[in-house]
Design a protein around this motif. Structure first.
Motif, short mmCIF file in Angstrom:
data_model
loop_
_atom_site.label_atom_id
_atom_site.label_comp_id
_atom_site.label_asym_id
_atom_site.label_seq_id
_atom_site.Cartn_x
_atom_site.Cartn_y
_atom_site.Cartn_z
N LYS A 26 0.74 3.75 1.96
CA LYS A 26 1.11 4.19 3.20
C LYS A 26 2.30 3.20 3.96
O LYS A 26 3.50 3.87 4.33
N GLN A 27 2.45 1.91 3.52
CA GLN A 27 3.58 1.21 3.71
C GLN A 27 4.73 1.82 3.02
O GLN A 27 6.01 2.01 3.69
N VAL A 64 6.05 5.15 4.78
CA VAL A 64 6.67 4.96 6.24
C VAL A 64 7.91 4.41 5.88
O VAL A 64 9.09 4.63 6.43
N SER A 100 0.77 -1.09 -0.01
CA SER A 100 -0.06 -0.01 0.00
C SER A 100 0.86 1.19 0.06
O SER A 100 2.01 1.29 0.54
#
Length: 77
Positions: free
Chosen positions: A45-46, A49, A43
């Motif tokens: 978001k992964q 981060v 994703s």
């Protein structure tokens, strides 16, 4: 395409898959097949981060390396 195929979630990538994808992206070396499989399972978001953490580790590593080199200048016999 059936309704089941649209609602089915792609398999989620593991920790090492994400780290590997970010590492190879930092180097700029990615095979198209690897990119496509990662894009399906990782994703946004992964990736963000992992990219921030990878960037911090890289910067800290360079700073530590420079400090070690500067501390050892002139200490060799």
């Amino acid at each position: 395409m059936s309704l089941d195929a649209k609602t089915e979630n792609p398999p989620q990538a593991g920790f090492f898959t994400i780290v590997s994808a970010v590492f190879w992206s930092f180097l700029g070396i990615r095979r198209r097949q690897d990119y496509e499989s990662d894009a399906a399972s990782i994703s946004l978001k992964q990736v963000v981060v992992a990219g921030i953490i990878g960037g911090i580790i890289f910067v800290v590593g360079v700073v530590v390396l420079v400090k070690v080199i500067l501390a050892n200048i002139g200490t060799t016999a």
